[in-house]
Design an enzyme around this catalytic site. Structure first.
Site, PDB file in Angstrom:
ATOM      1  N   LYS A   2      -2.901 -13.797   4.775  1.00  0.00           N
ATOM      2  CA  LYS A   2      -2.399 -13.142   3.697  1.00  0.00           C
ATOM      3  C   LYS A   2      -0.866 -13.559   3.546  1.00  0.00           C
ATOM      4  CE  LYS A   2      -5.008  -8.849   4.162  1.00  0.00           C
ATOM      5  NZ  LYS A   2      -5.271  -7.503   4.192  1.00  0.00           N
ATOM      6  N   ASP A  41      -4.917  -3.804  -1.707  1.00  0.00           N
ATOM      7  CA  ASP A  41      -4.934  -2.881  -0.835  1.00  0.00           C
ATOM      8  C   ASP A  41      -4.298  -1.556  -1.137  1.00  0.00           C
ATOM      9  OD1 ASP A  41      -6.370  -4.533   1.143  1.00  0.00           O
ATOM     10  OD2 ASP A  41      -4.619  -5.391   2.020  1.00  0.00           O
TER      11      ASP A  41
END
Ligand code: ATR
Length: 287
Positions: free
Chosen positions: A68, A105
């Site tokens: 990420k 998210d």
């Protein structure tokens, strides 16, 4: 017939991921020509895999641990959430070859809360357990949504303190505090939303699966408890919350909504989340 577009998740190790089940079910339900595949990409190969997927005309990417941060540094542009959170979990490619990193998210968590409880974090006292990437994403959304207070508790207290300071710096007006797990049971009494972002309760290791970040007795009756863990669906933490009469939001809702936000970015269409949530429940053997 239109050429099928590849969508993919890159992670290492990937182990068990429900992303192909979710996105392939969405493609089938909507009759759209996408096919989602999972690739284990070693850290040393992430740049080559990223450039290769762009060269091969992939329709978009999901990015998971440990990539990420690396992808955050490789994309041409960042969405506001990806920039604030410093991490990318979704990539879009435009027709000119420009790459954009997003982070779904936080919005996925917020939508699952709203969808399943009808509530928002505005003016609520909120506790996050854990201080990793998922905790950061939730903390940003809580602060943006006007939570009254954001308490971050973590096994490693320094990481919770650092995340609390980070949120106050990034989102002016946010009220946060950090700390360890020592007195978490007494501290929890004050909170209306409690979010587990640790791996406590996750399937795989029996001791971990039996564990909870917060004992049932410490969960306030009127609270909303949400869990990042989605396998099992009913974690020890959520079972404890239910036994106390608290409302619960399972990790499946969070997982599906972060995926739905990605799906919309890639395809411009809405994922039928009710149907897809049921498909994920079935695949988890919890239907
Ligand atoms: P993610 O990106 O999914 O948030 P992560 O960055 O690896 O994952 O964060 C995992 C979180 O779970 C951390 O807050 C970790 O605590 P530490 O910072 O002290 O490592 C927490 N965690 C993992 N195992 C735990 C355990 N057995 N008890 C309590 N917390 C745990």
């Amino acid at each position: 017939m239109a050429l099928e577009k590849t969508l993919a998740i890159f992670g290492y190790p990937l182990g068990h991921t429900m992303s192909p089940t979710m996105h392939n079910a969405a493609a089938e339900a909507l009759g759209l020509p996408y096919h989602f595949l999972a690739y284990e990409v070693r850290p040393e190969n992430i740049e080559a895999a990223f450039r290769g997927s762009l060269a091969m005309g992939f329709g978009g990417l999901c990015i998971t641990i440990p990539h990420k941060l690396a992808i955050h540094d490789l994309v041409d542009e960042l969405s506001e959430d990806a920039r604030i959170m410093g991490a990318v979990n979704v990539v879009t490619f435009d027709s000119g070859g420009k790459t954009t990193g997003h982070n779904t998210d936080g919005i996925g968590w917020l939508r699952s809360l709203e969808e399943e409880t009808g509530e928002t974090p505005r003016d609520k006292r909120c506790m996050i357990i854990g201080a990793g990437g998922a905790a950061r994403a939730v903390a940003v959304k809580l602060a943006q949504s006007g939570a009254a207070h954001i308490e971050i508790r973590n096994r490693t207290a320094e990481k919770a303190d650092a995340l609390a300071r980070f949120i106050e710096e990034k989102i002016p007006g946010a009220r946060t505090a950090g700390g360890g797990l020592g007195d978490i049971a007494s501290a929890a009494a004050d909170y209306e939303i409690i979010v587990n972002t640790t791996s406590q309760g996750m399937k795989g290791d029996p001791a971990r699966e039996a564990a909870t970040p917060l004992d049932a007795e410490a969960i306030p009756e009127g609270a909303i408890c949400t869990d990042a863990v989605y396998n099992p669906v009913d974690t020890t933490f959520l079972k404890g919350a239910k036994s106390r009469g608290a409302r619960t939001v399972s990790g499946v809702g969070w997982f599906v909504n972060q995926g739905a936000a990605a799906w919309e970015l890639w395809t411009g269409t809405k994922m039928p989340t009710d149907l897809i949530r049921n498909r994920v429940f079935e695949a988890l053997g919890a239907a």
